[in-house]
Structure formats: C-alpha cells, structure tokens
Design a protein around this motif. Structure first.
Motif, PDB file in Angstrom:
ATOM      1  N   TYR A 212       0.840  -1.212   0.000  1.00 20.74           N
ATOM      2  CA  TYR A 212       0.000   0.000   0.000  1.00 20.74           C
ATOM      3  C   TYR A 212       0.871   1.257   0.000  1.00 20.74           C
ATOM      4  O   TYR A 212       0.643   2.189  -0.783  1.00 20.74           O
ATOM      5  CB  TYR A 212      -0.902  -0.018   1.231  1.00 20.74           C
ATOM      6  N   ALA A 213       1.902   1.263   0.853  1.00 17.14           N
ATOM      7  CA  ALA A 213       2.779   2.439   0.944  1.00 17.14           C
ATOM      8  C   ALA A 213       3.564   2.636  -0.349  1.00 17.14           C
ATOM      9  O   ALA A 213       3.730   3.768  -0.828  1.00 17.14           O
ATOM     10  CB  ALA A 213       3.738   2.288   2.123  1.00 17.14           C
TER      11      ALA A 213
ATOM     12  N   ARG B 180      -4.106   1.331 -13.020  1.00 13.21           N
ATOM     13  CA  ARG B 180      -4.109   2.588 -12.269  1.00 13.21           C
ATOM     14  C   ARG B 180      -5.216   3.517 -12.752  1.00 13.21           C
ATOM     15  O   ARG B 180      -5.943   4.110 -11.963  1.00 13.21           O
ATOM     16  CB  ARG B 180      -2.744   3.275 -12.430  1.00 13.21           C
TER      17      ARG B 180
ATOM     18  N   ASN C 178       2.545   6.452  -7.106  1.00 11.63           N
ATOM     19  CA  ASN C 178       1.467   7.212  -7.741  1.00 11.63           C
ATOM     20  C   ASN C 178       1.354   8.636  -7.205  1.00 11.63           C
ATOM     21  O   ASN C 178       0.377   9.337  -7.498  1.00 11.63           O
ATOM     22  CB  ASN C 178       0.133   6.480  -7.562  1.00 11.63           C
ATOM     23  N   ASP C 179       2.380   9.056  -6.418  1.00  5.94           N
ATOM     24  CA  ASP C 179       2.476  10.428  -5.922  1.00  5.94           C
ATOM     25  C   ASP C 179       1.241  10.824  -5.113  1.00  5.94           C
ATOM     26  O   ASP C 179       0.677  11.909  -5.271  1.00  5.94           O
ATOM     27  CB  ASP C 179       2.673  11.400  -7.091  1.00  5.94           C
ATOM     28  N   LEU C 180       0.807   9.915  -4.226  1.00  3.88           N
ATOM     29  CA  LEU C 180      -0.344  10.176  -3.379  1.00  3.88           C
ATOM     30  C   LEU C 180       0.117  10.500  -1.961  1.00  3.88           C
ATOM     31  O   LEU C 180       1.284  10.260  -1.592  1.00  3.88           O
ATOM     32  CB  LEU C 180      -1.277   8.953  -3.374  1.00  3.88           C
ATOM     33  N   SER C 181      -0.772  11.036  -1.173  1.00  2.00           N
ATOM     34  CA  SER C 181      -0.434  11.414   0.202  1.00  2.00           C
ATOM     35  C   SER C 181      -0.274  10.170   1.070  1.00  2.00           C
ATOM     36  O   SER C 181      -0.652   9.069   0.695  1.00  2.00           O
ATOM     37  CB  SER C 181      -1.529  12.319   0.773  1.00  2.00           C
ATOM     38  N   GLY C 182       0.299  10.393   2.261  1.00  2.00           N
ATOM     39  CA  GLY C 182       0.402   9.303   3.224  1.00  2.00           C
ATOM     40  C   GLY C 182       1.778   8.698   3.336  1.00  2.00           C
ATOM     41  O   GLY C 182       1.980   7.758   4.120  1.00  2.00           O
TER      42      GLY C 182
ATOM     43  N   ARG D 152       9.210   8.206  -0.227  1.00  2.00           N
ATOM     44  CA  ARG D 152       8.871   8.300  -1.652  1.00  2.00           C
ATOM     45  C   ARG D 152      10.146   8.236  -2.505  1.00  2.00           C
ATOM     46  O   ARG D 152      10.206   7.539  -3.512  1.00  2.00           O
ATOM     47  CB  ARG D 152       8.120   9.592  -1.943  1.00  2.00           C
TER      48      ARG D 152
ATOM     49  N   SER E  87       2.689   1.656  -3.354  1.00  2.00           N
ATOM     50  CA  SER E  87       1.751   2.105  -4.396  1.00  2.00           C
ATOM     51  C   SER E  87       1.490   3.598  -4.287  1.00  2.00           C
ATOM     52  O   SER E  87       1.489   4.320  -5.296  1.00  2.00           O
ATOM     53  CB  SER E  87       0.438   1.326  -4.288  1.00  2.00           C
ATOM     54  N   ARG E  88       1.280   4.081  -3.085  1.00  2.00           N
ATOM     55  CA  ARG E  88       1.003   5.505  -2.901  1.00  2.00           C
ATOM     56  C   ARG E  88       2.219   6.359  -3.227  1.00  2.00           C
ATOM     57  O   ARG E  88       2.101   7.466  -3.757  1.00  2.00           O
ATOM     58  CB  ARG E  88       0.511   5.779  -1.478  1.00  2.00           C
TER      59      ARG E  88
ATOM     60  N   LYS F  30      -8.642   5.164 -10.951  1.00  2.00           N
ATOM     61  CA  LYS F  30      -8.873   6.607 -10.876  1.00  2.00           C
ATOM     62  C   LYS F  30     -10.056   7.055 -11.719  1.00  2.00           C
ATOM     63  O   LYS F  30     -10.462   8.216 -11.655  1.00  2.00           O
ATOM     64  CB  LYS F  30      -7.624   7.353 -11.344  1.00  2.00           C
TER      65      LYS F  30
END
Length: 364
Positions: free
Chosen positions: A21-22, A57, A28-32, A38, A24-25, A61
């Motif tokens: 999960y981490a 992906r 994909n330049d997502l928060s968290g 990163r 992937s985020r 989205k």
C-alpha cells in the motif's frame, strides 16, 4: 543493480520492508508517505526497471488514456492519413491510439467483428473510433457499455441513431466525379466497389447512378471484396464473360484501384487510350503513376483530426460525471450531455490524364 522484467510492487515493498500500500502511494504520488520514503521507493523502482500497470491505475482513478481505432483493411492508404490526423490531436493531450483491424486484407465477417469488439471492450478503452458502421448487435453493445464512440467515413445504421460521425460528403463527391465523366461523353460506366458493409458504398453508388441517368449513360456495378486480389479476379471474370464493354471504370477505393490496374495491365489495355479509369480516394504516390489517375481526394487527415477532437470531448464529459450517476452531476444538478455530431467534409476532384484529359487542370 541489473534491471529485469516482471517487477511487482511487492518486490519493491519486500526490499524496503514496506507495505505494498505504501509503495503504491509513493509511486502514484499520493499522500500518506514521507518525502524520504517516496524517494527511496522511486529509486528502487528505477533500479529494478519497474513498469507501472497504467491500465489498472487509470481504471482505479476513473481515467482513460487510450482510444481504440477500429479499421477495416489496413492495406488501404486512406487509413495512414486518417491515423495521422487522429495522432495530431492525441499527442497534444497525451492520449494513446490502439489500432485493431476488423477486416484484415479487406475480408469482413460479422463474427470477426463481434469477437474483436469483445477483445477491445475487455481492455476498457476510454473511447472508440470506428471506420465501419458496425452491426446492430455491436452498436447495441456499445450503448450498453455507455462507450464514447465516433464513426469516421461511415454512418452508424440509421441517421437517427444517437452516435456521432465525421465523414466525407460522398454525395457531393459522386456528383463531381459523375459530372466530369458526363463531360467526356462516356456512355458505359463500370463501378467496381466493395460490399455494402462499408456503408459509404450506398451513397457513392447512388450518386453515380443518378449522374449516369442525367447524361443517358448505362452503369453496371461489380461488387468485390475490399482487396486488390479479389478485385482482379472479379474484373477478369467480368471482362471474360460479360458482354458489357465499359468505356470508363470507376474504382471504389485504393485497394480496388490496384486490382483493376493489375487486371488491365495483364490484358495490355492502355489507359486512357483504350479505356478511361478514375477512382475514389487519393494516395501519396498518385502523382507518380503514368498516366496519373483522376480521382476523388478526401480530407482523411482532417476527418481524423475532427474525430479525435470529438472523441476526447465525449470522454471528458463521461469522466466529469464520475462521482454522480449517469444523468446528474455530483451536486445533484442535471448533467449537460453533448448532442451527437453529424459532420460531412467536402472532397475535391483531382483531374489528371487517366480520364482522357491530356493536361492536368487542377482541383475541381
């Protein structure tokens, strides 16, 4: 580190002792995830040669970055200019064009169409551009999928159907060609043309029949498959066994023109001394032939560009609805829907020597 194929998010996660999960985020330049994490994920992904699954992906989205073009016989040079027109618009938007041929070598069957459309839909394209009008069942399937569709150089069944199309003004094109043949006082016209599944055939044939009637000429129609080899075979059989002797042959498109020229050459028939020859669809090397062919020149590049603009507008409209139902915006207000466009593009007539004009007179 040596790069290798088949790298997954789990491979990266295992190396960094992170969750999938981490990772992937981060990718994909997502928060968290932190900047440090990163950067570490992206470094390992680059070292390992990780290639993201863009389709998966984008589906998550609700985005689409590909459009499928359904062609019907890629041996026709018409499609090269059409594709260039589409790509001229897609490159600006960063969209991808995926090409699938329904009628390989000009041979069509409804079962092949149905199977190919099923495969295309399984890839979840953002939209479809089709050069064939498609069968009733295929168009119904596209409605059920609520798939953005634009037809090019073909019309989708009834003119009242709720699909968009961009096509040559084949009625005007046939009139221009027919009127020129009348000026030469040809009295026996032979139209060699593809099957009616390519539904531009209806308007082209109808327009030429009307033009022949106006000038008192007889016209015969010889149907063949949409390729040069079946064209030559059909024309050879016609010339061997039919008493109708044309003074002009009209080729329905490029592949058919090639088949006609091959058949006439084998019989040592000289153009235009023994027989005039004209055609639909221009092609890039037409000026290199001797004699040069008088033909209808379609703006296939412009048709492709206009179709691309409209399919992207339909896709944008569909994606704007995400978050609400199909008939309303997320705020509950009615969603504006685009009316289907029915656009025809004028063609020109390039007059050369093959019709009997001794000197090219330019476009009419």
């Amino acid at each position: 580190m040596m790069k290798h194929t088949g790298v997954t998010l789990k491979d990266i996660a295992d190396e960094l002792n992170l969750s999938v999960y981490a990772v992937s985020r981060a990718i994909n330049d997502l928060s968290g995830v932190s900047k440090t994490t990163r950067a570490a994920v992206l470094k390992v992904a680059e070292d390992k040669g990780y290639i993201p699954n863009v389709n998966a992906r984008d589906l998550r989205k609700g985005l689409h970055h590909s459009v499928s073009l359904l062609t019907a016989g890629m041996s026709n040079p018409y499609y090269l200019d059409l594709i260039s027109g589409i790509e001229s618009i897609f490159q600006i938007r960063g969209e991808n064009l995926l090409i699938s041929d329904i009628a390989i070598d000009g041979h069509y069957s409804e079962s092949a169409e149905s199977l190919l459309l099923q495969h295309v839909l399984e890839t979840r394209p953002g939209g479809i551009i089709s050069t064939l009008g498609l069968s009733d069942s295929s168009r119904q399937r596209l409605r059920e999928w609520k798939m953005p569709v634009v037809f090019v150089d073909s019309t989708p069944g009834s003119a009242h159907e709720d699909f968009s199309y961009v096509t040559t003004d084949n009625k005007d094109a046939s009139n221009k060609l027919g009127n020129h043949l009348a000026e030469h006082h040809f009295k026996r016209w032979l139209l060699v043309i593809y099957p009616s599944v390519w539904n531009s055939r209806y308007i082209r044939e109808s327009g030429l029949r009307q033009a022949a009637a106006r000038c008192g000429a007889a016209i015969r129609v010889l149907e063949c498959n949409n390729d040069q080899f079946s064209t030559r075979k059909a024309l050879d059989e016609f010339l061997d066994h039919d008493k109708f002797r044309p003074d002009v042959i009209i080729a329905g498109n490029n592949p058919i023109l090639l088949g006609i020229m091959t058949a006439l050459q084998s019989r040592a028939i000289k153009i235009p001394d023994d027989l005039a020859l004209v055609a639909f669809d221009d092609f890039i090397w037409s000026d290199l032939l001797k004699p040069r062919i008088t033909l209808v020149s379609e703006d296939s590049y412009g048709i492709g560009a206009k179709a691309a603009e409209h399919i992207l507008a339909l896709i944008d409209q569909k994606q704007d609805r995400k978050g609400g139902d199909d008939d309303s915006k997320p705020d509950g207000k009615p969603q504006m829907t685009m009316e289907p466009i029915h656009q025809t593009i004028e063609a020109s007539l390039k007059i050369r020597e093959s019709c009997g004009c001794r000197y090219p007179t330019g476009a009419a």
